[in-house]
Design a protein around this motif. Structure first.
Motif, PDB file in Angstrom:
ATOM      1  N   SER A  32      31.496 -36.891  -8.903  1.00 18.91           N
ATOM      2  CA  SER A  32      32.918 -36.640  -8.771  1.00 18.91           C
ATOM      3  C   SER A  32      33.217 -35.161  -8.983  1.00 18.91           C
ATOM      4  O   SER A  32      32.436 -34.410  -9.574  1.00 18.91           O
ATOM      5  N   LEU A  33      34.407 -34.757  -8.497  1.00 16.49           N
ATOM      6  CA  LEU A  33      34.791 -33.350  -8.625  1.00 16.49           C
ATOM      7  C   LEU A  33      34.954 -32.959 -10.083  1.00 16.49           C
ATOM      8  O   LEU A  33      34.564 -31.850 -10.484  1.00 16.49           O
ATOM      9  N   LEU A  37      32.880 -29.905 -11.904  1.00 16.45           N
ATOM     10  CA  LEU A  37      33.538 -28.790 -12.581  1.00 16.45           C
ATOM     11  C   LEU A  37      33.128 -28.713 -14.042  1.00 16.45           C
ATOM     12  O   LEU A  37      32.936 -27.619 -14.593  1.00 16.45           O
ATOM     13  N   ARG A  38      32.982 -29.866 -14.680  1.00 22.04           N
ATOM     14  CA  ARG A  38      32.556 -29.861 -16.085  1.00 22.04           C
ATOM     15  C   ARG A  38      31.157 -29.288 -16.219  1.00 22.04           C
ATOM     16  O   ARG A  38      30.899 -28.445 -17.096  1.00 22.04           O
ATOM     17  N   ASP A  39      30.232 -29.714 -15.359  1.00 19.50           N
ATOM     18  CA  ASP A  39      28.861 -29.202 -15.429  1.00 19.50           C
ATOM     19  C   ASP A  39      28.820 -27.702 -15.116  1.00 19.50           C
ATOM     20  O   ASP A  39      28.067 -26.952 -15.741  1.00 19.50           O
ATOM     21  N   GLY A  40      29.637 -27.265 -14.143  1.00 14.91           N
ATOM     22  CA  GLY A  40      29.679 -25.834 -13.843  1.00 14.91           C
ATOM     23  C   GLY A  40      30.202 -25.015 -15.008  1.00 14.91           C
ATOM     24  O   GLY A  40      29.684 -23.928 -15.292  1.00 14.91           O
ATOM     25  N   GLY A  41      31.204 -25.534 -15.717  1.00 19.42           N
ATOM     26  CA  GLY A  41      31.702 -24.822 -16.900  1.00 19.42           C
ATOM     27  C   GLY A  41      30.681 -24.765 -18.015  1.00 19.42           C
ATOM     28  O   GLY A  41      30.546 -23.745 -18.704  1.00 19.42           O
ATOM     29  N   ILE A  42      29.952 -25.865 -18.205  1.00 17.64           N
ATOM     30  CA  ILE A  42      28.910 -25.871 -19.240  1.00 17.64           C
ATOM     31  C   ILE A  42      27.834 -24.845 -18.911  1.00 17.64           C
ATOM     32  O   ILE A  42      27.358 -24.103 -19.791  1.00 17.64           O
ATOM     33  N   VAL A  43      27.428 -24.798 -17.651  1.00 15.10           N
ATOM     34  CA  VAL A  43      26.392 -23.836 -17.247  1.00 15.10           C
ATOM     35  C   VAL A  43      26.880 -22.405 -17.455  1.00 15.10           C
ATOM     36  O   VAL A  43      26.156 -21.556 -18.001  1.00 15.10           O
ATOM     37  N   ALA A  44      28.115 -22.109 -17.049  1.00 14.75           N
ATOM     38  CA  ALA A  44      28.640 -20.754 -17.191  1.00 14.75           C
ATOM     39  C   ALA A  44      28.702 -20.337 -18.657  1.00 14.75           C
ATOM     40  O   ALA A  44      28.311 -19.215 -19.021  1.00 14.75           O
ATOM     41  N   ALA A 103      17.830 -19.750 -14.650  1.00 10.43           N
ATOM     42  CA  ALA A 103      17.810 -20.601 -13.455  1.00 10.43           C
ATOM     43  C   ALA A 103      16.878 -21.789 -13.647  1.00 10.43           C
ATOM     44  O   ALA A 103      17.206 -22.925 -13.264  1.00 10.43           O
ATOM     45  N   ALA A 104      15.707 -21.559 -14.230  1.00  8.49           N
ATOM     46  CA  ALA A 104      14.777 -22.663 -14.489  1.00  8.49           C
ATOM     47  C   ALA A 104      15.367 -23.663 -15.484  1.00  8.49           C
ATOM     48  O   ALA A 104      15.225 -24.882 -15.320  1.00  8.49           O
ATOM     49  N   ALA A 105      16.044 -23.160 -16.515  1.00 13.97           N
ATOM     50  CA  ALA A 105      16.642 -24.072 -17.501  1.00 13.97           C
ATOM     51  C   ALA A 105      17.743 -24.916 -16.876  1.00 13.97           C
ATOM     52  O   ALA A 105      17.845 -26.124 -17.130  1.00 13.97           O
ATOM     53  N   VAL A 106      18.590 -24.302 -16.036  1.00 16.45           N
ATOM     54  CA  VAL A 106      19.662 -25.057 -15.382  1.00 16.45           C
ATOM     55  C   VAL A 106      19.077 -26.088 -14.426  1.00 16.45           C
ATOM     56  O   VAL A 106      19.546 -27.232 -14.356  1.00 16.45           O
ATOM     57  N   ILE A 117      27.602 -25.903  -9.847  1.00 17.83           N
ATOM     58  CA  ILE A 117      26.459 -25.443 -10.641  1.00 17.83           C
ATOM     59  C   ILE A 117      26.076 -24.029 -10.244  1.00 17.83           C
ATOM     60  O   ILE A 117      25.826 -23.167 -11.107  1.00 17.83           O
ATOM     61  N   VAL A 118      26.022 -23.758  -8.950  1.00 16.76           N
ATOM     62  CA  VAL A 118      25.643 -22.423  -8.476  1.00 16.76           C
ATOM     63  C   VAL A 118      26.681 -21.383  -8.908  1.00 16.76           C
ATOM     64  O   VAL A 118      26.338 -20.294  -9.388  1.00 16.76           O
ATOM     65  N   VAL A 119      27.967 -21.725  -8.751  1.00 17.33           N
ATOM     66  CA  VAL A 119      29.017 -20.789  -9.166  1.00 17.33           C
ATOM     67  C   VAL A 119      28.983 -20.576 -10.672  1.00 17.33           C
ATOM     68  O   VAL A 119      29.137 -19.447 -11.169  1.00 17.33           O
ATOM     69  N   GLY A 120      28.781 -21.657 -11.430  1.00 14.31           N
ATOM     70  CA  GLY A 120      28.697 -21.516 -12.884  1.00 14.31           C
ATOM     71  C   GLY A 120      27.529 -20.647 -13.310  1.00 14.31           C
ATOM     72  O   GLY A 120      27.665 -19.825 -14.234  1.00 14.31           O
ATOM     73  N   LEU A 121      26.384 -20.797 -12.640  1.00 13.77           N
ATOM     74  CA  LEU A 121      25.230 -19.963 -12.974  1.00 13.77           C
ATOM     75  C   LEU A 121      25.499 -18.499 -12.650  1.00 13.77           C
ATOM     76  O   LEU A 121      25.157 -17.604 -13.444  1.00 13.77           O
ATOM     77  N   ALA A 122      26.119 -18.234 -11.511  1.00 13.88           N
ATOM     78  CA  ALA A 122      26.412 -16.849 -11.134  1.00 13.88           C
ATOM     79  C   ALA A 122      27.441 -16.218 -12.081  1.00 13.88           C
ATOM     80  O   ALA A 122      27.258 -15.088 -12.552  1.00 13.88           O
TER      81      ALA A 122
END
Length: 231
Positions: A32-33, A37-44, A103-106, A117-122
């Motif tokens: 789901s969206l 978004l939650r996973d991207g925020g956690i990664v960032a 990147a490997a950890a994510v 996920i990609v945006v959060g990592l960047a």
């Protein structure tokens, strides 16, 4: 004469249910969206926090630039030294290393890609680089060179502030993170399942060229009795 097949024949097998993935959903279902978004925020946030460790290592490993004062001006103690560009080089090299590691950890945590996920990592890598830069400058020697020279006295060696002259080194971490994550997802990421053809029980099966009980050989079969012999 055989009866027509119906979808209730005993040969029909029900389709296999999809196997849930490690997050509890079907493998071909997109998350789901809100979860993306939650996973991207956690990664960032997690990647940005790594900038603190980056900054501490930069202060420790970057070469220091020795200065000396004669009481009226401040000079480089070794005018031919390369310490001034060493800080930039160390920052860039460490950024590349942190990019590959994060990147490997994510990828190991998520095992898949996704825009969030990609945006959060960047975003996390850019923030981490900025945190490391400002933290290193803050923890390094004072920025007030004149006051520092007066404090140590003339003809005494002291060290220049830690600076990042090549601001392009700030992009080393996000660029390395994007390249490493793309390589990992391309090599080890999940593949799209290919649809398997199956009979739904409603359409007629393909005709059998050799129905059961028909033992008549084809016209050109050598064992057919009415086949004319050739000289």
């Amino acid at each position: 004469m055989t009866a027509p097949l119906t979808p209730h024949d005993h040969d029909q097998q029900p389709p296999n249910p999809p196997v849930p993935d490690e997050h509890g959903g079907a493998p071909d279902e997109r998350p789901s969206l809100g979860r993306e978004l939650r996973d991207g925020g956690i990664v960032a946030a997690a990647v940005a926090v790594c900038g603190v460790l980056f900054g501490l290592l930069w202060v420790w490993l970057a070469p220091q630039v020795p200065l000396i004062s004669d009481g009226s001006a401040v000079y480089l103690k070794n005018s031919e030294g390369e310490q001034a560009i060493g800080a930039d080089g160390w920052f860039a090299l460490m950024g590349l290393g942190f990019g590959v590691l994060t990147a490997a950890a994510v990828f190991l945590w998520r095992r898949a890609g996704g825009v969030a996920i990609v945006v959060g990592l960047a975003v996390g890598a850019v923030l981490g680089s900025l945190i490391a830069w400002r933290l290193g400058v803050w923890l390094g020697p004072t920025q007030n060179v004149v006051a520092h020279a007066k404090a140590v006295g003339p003809n005494k060696v002291f060290y220049a502030p830690l600076e990042l002259r090549a601001k392009g080194a700030l992009l080393a971490w996000p660029v390395a993170a994007m390249a490493a994550f793309l390589a990992l997802t391309s090599a080890f990421g999940p593949r799209e399942p290919h649809p398997q053809p199956h009979w739904d029980g409603w359409s007629a099966p393909p005709p059998n060229p050799h129905p059961q009980g028909d033992t008549t050989p084809p016209p050109d079969h050598p064992d057919r009795p009415d086949r004319p012999d050739h000289p």
